[in-house]
Design an enzyme around this catalytic site. Structure first.
Site, PDB file in Angstrom:
ATOM      1  N   CYS A  13       0.722  -0.996   0.069  1.00  0.00           N
ATOM      2  CA  CYS A  13      -0.061  -0.127   0.087  1.00  0.00           C
ATOM      3  C   CYS A  13       0.915   1.304  -0.039  1.00  0.00           C
ATOM      4  O   CYS A  13       2.178   1.126   0.363  1.00  0.00           O
ATOM      5  CB  CYS A  13      -0.781   0.209   1.351  1.00  0.00           C
ATOM      6  SG  CYS A  13      -2.178  -1.319   1.483  1.00  0.00           S
TER       7      CYS A  13
ATOM      8  N   GLU B   4      -8.779   6.676   3.404  1.00  0.00           N
ATOM      9  CA  GLU B   4      -8.317   6.604   2.199  1.00  0.00           C
ATOM     10  C   GLU B   4      -9.190   6.605   1.033  1.00  0.00           C
ATOM     11  O   GLU B   4     -10.242   5.987   0.902  1.00  0.00           O
ATOM     12  CB  GLU B   4      -7.554   5.322   2.204  1.00  0.00           C
ATOM     13  CG  GLU B   4      -6.499   5.327   3.415  1.00  0.00           C
ATOM     14  CD  GLU B   4      -5.195   6.076   3.681  1.00  0.00           C
ATOM     15  OE1 GLU B   4      -4.429   5.946   2.687  1.00  0.00           O
ATOM     16  OE2 GLU B   4      -5.416   6.755   4.595  1.00  0.00           O
TER      17      GLU B   4
END
Length: 197
Positions: free
Chosen positions: A88, A137
């Site tokens: 990520c 996010e």
């Protein structure tokens, strides 16, 4: 948010072993549609209550359809030692998601040359009960293929361990032991499982 405000909110103390340069890198703040509305540091974006910002999650499958999981390093500022997808991260302002994801795969796992296909966006918010940091996010999910016997060169500052898993088994595993898995893992995996391959 002004540059002065961002500068006054930079971290004075990081968790032991955390890379200060990564916490001070810039990320793009986004609105509900994913349009860029500003820029702050990683640290500021993840300070409670959390600011919505652009991120990416890379999923890697082997030829048998198993998904590579990484256990996040103990020094991670958010959700350390939890199992997550291959990698990520956050693209820098004006950097494409695919460029940033390819660079992060190389940095974290030593994996290069993987073609990444966008699957969609998983938007989520999760607070780490241990560190108090917040993930908020707008997460672009990318899929790549990797041979199960590919040599990984994991950076121990980023990755504690890796393993291959059947993605269809992850919901039951996360239900049985939710504290062992990153809170975004099921959402990004679901995007892949719902897409015709």
């Amino acid at each position: 948010m002004s540059e002065e405000t961002v500068a006054t909110r930079l971290p004075e103390v990081l968790l032991p072993g955390a890379a200060p340069d990564r916490e001070q890198q810039l990320v793009e703040l986004v609105d509900e549609q994913g349009d860029t509305v500003g820029v702050v540091t990683v640290e500021v974006a993840h300070t409670s209550p959390g600011l919505a910002h652009r991120a990416f999650s890379v999923l890697l499958l082997d030829g048998a359809g198993r998904m590579l999981l990484q256990q996040r390093a103990a020094v991670k500022t958010r959700f350390p030692l939890r199992w997550a997808n291959a990698c990520c991260g956050h693209p820098a302002p004006a950097q494409t998601v695919t460029e940033a994801a390819a660079a992060r795969l190389s940095e974290e796992l030593g994996v290069t040359g993987v073609e990444l296909t966008p699957l969609g966006v998983h938007r989520y918010r999760a607070e780490d009960p241990v560190t108090g940091r917040v993930e908020h996010e707008h997460d672009h999910v990318l899929l790549g293929r990797l041979a199960a016997d590919a040599k990984l060169d994991a950076d121990p500052a980023e990755v504690a361990d890796t393993r291959w898993a059947d993605p269809a088994s992850l919901p039951a595993a996360a239900e049985a032991d939710p504290g062992a898995y990153a809170p975004w893992l099921l959402g990004v995996t679901r995007l892949m499982l719902e897409r015709p391959m």
